[in-house]
Enzyme design. Sequence first.
Site, PDB file in Angstrom:
ATOM      1  N   GLU A  80      43.142  16.762 -23.255  1.00  0.00           N
ATOM      2  CA  GLU A  80      43.951  17.615 -22.690  1.00  0.00           C
ATOM      3  C   GLU A  80      45.155  16.514 -21.979  1.00  0.00           C
ATOM      4  OE1 GLU A  80      42.784  20.725 -20.188  1.00  0.00           O
ATOM      5  OE2 GLU A  80      44.560  20.685 -18.998  1.00  0.00           O
TER       6      GLU A  80
ATOM      7  N   GLU B 208      52.747  20.275 -14.757  1.00  0.00           N
ATOM      8  CA  GLU B 208      52.138  21.401 -13.975  1.00  0.00           C
ATOM      9  C   GLU B 208      52.788  21.583 -12.324  1.00  0.00           C
ATOM     10  OE1 GLU B 208      47.874  22.030 -14.694  1.00  0.00           O
ATOM     11  OE2 GLU B 208      47.741  20.080 -14.370  1.00  0.00           O
TER      12      GLU B 208
END
Length: 272
Positions: A147, A152
């Site tokens: 990932e 974020e």
Amino acid sequence: MACAAARSSTEPPRAGWVQVWNDEFDGPAGTRIDTTKWRYDTADGCASSNCGWGNNEKEYYSRDAANVALNGQGQLAIVARVAPAGLVSYYRACRYTSGKITTRGRMEAVPGRVEARIRLAAGQGLWPAFWMLGSDIGATGWPGSGELDIMENRGSAPATASSAVHGPGYSGNTPFVHARTLTAGSYTSDFHTFAVEWDSLLIRYFIDDSLHYSVSRSDVAHYGHWVFDQPFFVIVNQAVGGHFDGDPQSDAIFPATMLVDYVRVYRKATAK
């Protein structure tokens, strides 16, 4: 600060790179996503035995244009809202709806560069993200697929964005994470460009074309296997609640709109 103008799709090409895929989100307000390029992830994750999407999130992802649609100004709007009465989620009465789109099954980016220009929404409990998962996730599962978290943000910290790397032996509370806090302004007051460049030896994260974090293959070897010699698919979403920034303490932050100006994928230019 006023909203910055969208970057033109006819701007000069990025030096050293060849653009191989893009979505500029041009079209009339209310237009849905181009389903030749994207697909929706919907609901609360329970259909894939992953209720709350593995993070105790409280949103229910919707296909509704009220949650995911073009805004008519060259951007995609992903809007988190208070859920309508009667919508049920894994924790019973659902509190919020939002949007999540992915290129899985539509486009896979080979090692190269992936970037997006985004303006975030402010509010404790929001969790917007621009990220990628390895194309072999169906066979290997997570975190074996790898990932790449390009961006974020905790809604409670609008001037700070983070990037991370997850894989086998370095997932969840990964040692490979780095936050960048702006010295002025916030990620909610203007558009910013978030990008990753990766190859067989190195992952590099950029914000506004400034390198802010890198992870090498040798760094990863201290914890587990390198799983990034493969294509990845792209995900853009705005989660609500869960472990990252907690559940919202006030619904006054809704509707909360995340604007995506574009998503672009590049490969290295071949030397002549």
